[in-house]
Structures are given as C-alpha cells and as structure tokens.
Scaffold this motif. Sequence first.
Motif, short mmCIF file in Angstrom:
data_model
loop_
_atom_site.label_atom_id
_atom_site.label_comp_id
_atom_site.label_asym_id
_atom_site.label_seq_id
_atom_site.Cartn_x
_atom_site.Cartn_y
_atom_site.Cartn_z
N GLY A 28 0.80 -1.22 0.00
CA GLY A 28 0.00 0.00 0.00
C GLY A 28 0.84 1.27 0.00
N TRP A 29 2.00 1.21 0.64
CA TRP A 29 2.83 2.43 0.75
C TRP A 29 3.37 2.88 -0.60
CZ3 TRP A 29 8.03 2.38 -0.57
CH2 TRP A 29 8.67 1.12 -0.67
N ASN A 32 0.42 5.53 -1.56
CA ASN A 32 -0.35 6.32 -0.59
C ASN A 32 0.21 7.73 -0.37
OD1 ASN A 32 1.91 6.07 0.99
ND2 ASN A 32 0.94 4.90 2.65
N SER A 49 5.07 8.72 0.05
CA SER A 49 5.35 9.83 0.96
C SER A 49 6.73 10.41 0.65
CB SER A 49 5.31 9.34 2.41
OG SER A 49 6.34 8.38 2.61
N ARG A 181 5.15 6.71 5.23
CA ARG A 181 3.74 6.60 5.61
C ARG A 181 3.28 5.17 5.29
NH1 ARG A 181 1.26 10.44 2.29
NH2 ARG A 181 2.18 11.96 3.71
N GLY A 182 2.87 4.45 6.33
CA GLY A 182 2.50 3.05 6.11
C GLY A 182 3.69 2.14 5.93
#
Lengths: 191, 191
Positions: A28-29, A32, A49, A181-182
């Motif tokens: 997912g990162w 995202n 990110s 992030r994540g």
Amino acid sequence: MTKVIAEMSMSLDGFIADENDGIDELFGWYGNGEVAVPTAVEHMTFQVSPASAEHLRPAFAGAIGALICGRRVFDLTNGWGGKHPIGCPVFVVSHSVPADQHGAAFFTDPLEALSAARKEAGDRDIAVATPTITQQFLDAGELDAIVVSLVPVLLGRGIRFFDNLATTPVRLSDPTVTEGRGVTHLTYNII
Amino acid sequence: MTKVIAEMSMSLDGFIADENDGIDELFGWYGNGEVAVPTAVEHMTFQVSPASAEHLRPAFAGAIGALICGRRVFDLTNGWGGKHPIGCPVFVVSHSVPADQHGAAFFTDPLEALSAARKEAGDRDIAVATPTITQQFLDAGELDAIVVSLVPVLLGRGIRFFDNLATTPVRLSDPTVTEGRGVTHLTYNII
C-alpha cells in the motif's frame, strides 16, 4: 564498490506475502503518497510519501546494476513483461528455463547467478528480490545489506523473509531508519 | 486512560528468545550504554544509550500499574524473586499455582487476569510480557499497543513474538521510532 542488497516489504510478524502470494497488505505504501517516483516502466509511477521517495529514488535512478530473483516471483510477475521497474537486467535462479525468458538470464546455481550479476553490475549494487536466495546468500556470506520496508500489519501466516537460515546468529549493524507513511524503511549492514 | 501494551525485545526475524529460552543476543542493549536507568530492584540498574533511556524511563517511573505474564517466564525468572524490575504487581496466567507465588496473583483465564490487572492499575498502563498472552489479547481485541524493541540480529529459530494469530490481518498505526544503540524501539497502536 558493489553491495549485494536484499530488500523486501515485510509485515511486523515477518511475512513478505500472504499464503496465496498476495501482497495487497504490504505494498500500500507504494501508492499512498504525494510524491511521484517514476520507474523504468512507462505506465508505472509510484506515489509515495516524501520520506519513502527519498528512500526509493537511488534504486530508480541507476544505483542498481542487476537484480537477482527466484523463479516463483519471475512467473508471478510474468517476467515483469520484459522490463523490471528498476530498469536493470534480471538474473533468475531456476531449475529450468521457461519458453519465454523475457530477456532475463537463467541459472541453476545461485552463486553463478551472482557471479554473472556482478559482471553486469560493475560498480553498481545488486538487488536480491527473493527470500530463498537471500537466505542462501546469507549462509554463503555473500550478502552485504538487508533493507526491510517494515509495514505496520500482522499477517499471521504466509511466506517469511527469513527462514531456514543455516548459520545463525547473523549480526547486523544498527539500521538507518526512514519513516515513511505506512512503512518504516530499515537499512542494515551485515557485520 | 489505561492502555494494554505488549512489549518485547525481538530479533529482525521475529524471535523473542532462542530455542533454549536464551536471550543473550536480544538483551545486550540493556547494558551497552552510558545512561543508568534504575529499576525497582535494588541491585539491578540498566546501562543504556540516551535514546533507550528516554524510551525506558516512563515504565520505570510508575507508568505501568500491572504486569501480566505466563507461567513460563514466571518460572524462568523465579518469579523475579518477588519483585519485578518495573515494581508493579504481577498477574500470572497458568493452569496451576506454584508452591511459592512470590507475591504474584494466578489466574487460569487470561481475560480474568486482565480484569484483575485493570482493577489494580487504575489509570496506569498494563504491560503484557508473554507472546502467547499477547496473541490471546490480540484475538480478543483487548490489546491497545505493541512495542517492539527490534534488535539487529537474525536468530534463525526460537520462540516467536507473533504466532498462531487467529484473526488477521491486524492493522497497526505507523510507529513512533526511537533509535537506540543495538536496538530500535517501535511503538505501534492497534487500529
């Protein structure tokens, strides 16, 4: 000076894929964030990110001269359609050669694959993208660094990054930490 | 507001002890630094890096009101000689009660142990110090946070922090990261 680097996204409980080779909970990162990181594949751009972008950029800007993987991931990705996102040549460790090699080179012996990858990479680094080969290189003393992109999830079961290690303990440096992030990117040198 | 927190030192490949319950490879960071962190036990003072001292201090300054553990660690430590280093009351989950309880309270049901620990802790936090109970509280939705003190070593085999989870995936927050020496402290909230 070439470094041989194993890098994977891993759950906090040590899995790099679920029981069905699924990676949805772990990747997912890559999508995202607000920073675009282009890859060597025209239609594939990551959106991560800012911290993850800093972590990813070198690999997608030519730092990796060769990638070694196993047959399983090669088949699952259909040989990355002939072009790995990193844009470097691919060396596959496999007992057999498929009808369509997608431009990759095939070796039965992981150390022969590594030798060929070293010739290809020159001074650039070599990425190892399969757990079993990571384990074999660790046992053979051929791995220089481990990058764990640690994802904040417990999967419970699946395919482990580290398994069947013959020679332990393997001591590592303290990591360089990049807080995405994540994902938390942890880069360890093997000492 | 009480938080139920599982905290353990874990190798990068997920083990909190080796096959023989050994922890030498995992607990070095408690003694490799220049900052003294006194415990509730008179002769036991940790010597840790400044970052690890910041991480440890709240627990050793009264933030933890109760500790829950299993019978295995209770026996291995001989009931901490009657006083846990954190200095709080100890609640043991066990099928039987030993001759010498070392002042601890015993429960067969982990959730009954938690209920008693909550009464004892008041507004303070509750520490969970055993993997199997961590797993049971995770499955029961009773755990609020996980603290992994991640040690840069691969052990290959031993006792895992996370195993036999019934309900997965368990999604966590991004961690708060504290970079110690010989350890990276990662604090996750369960979401």
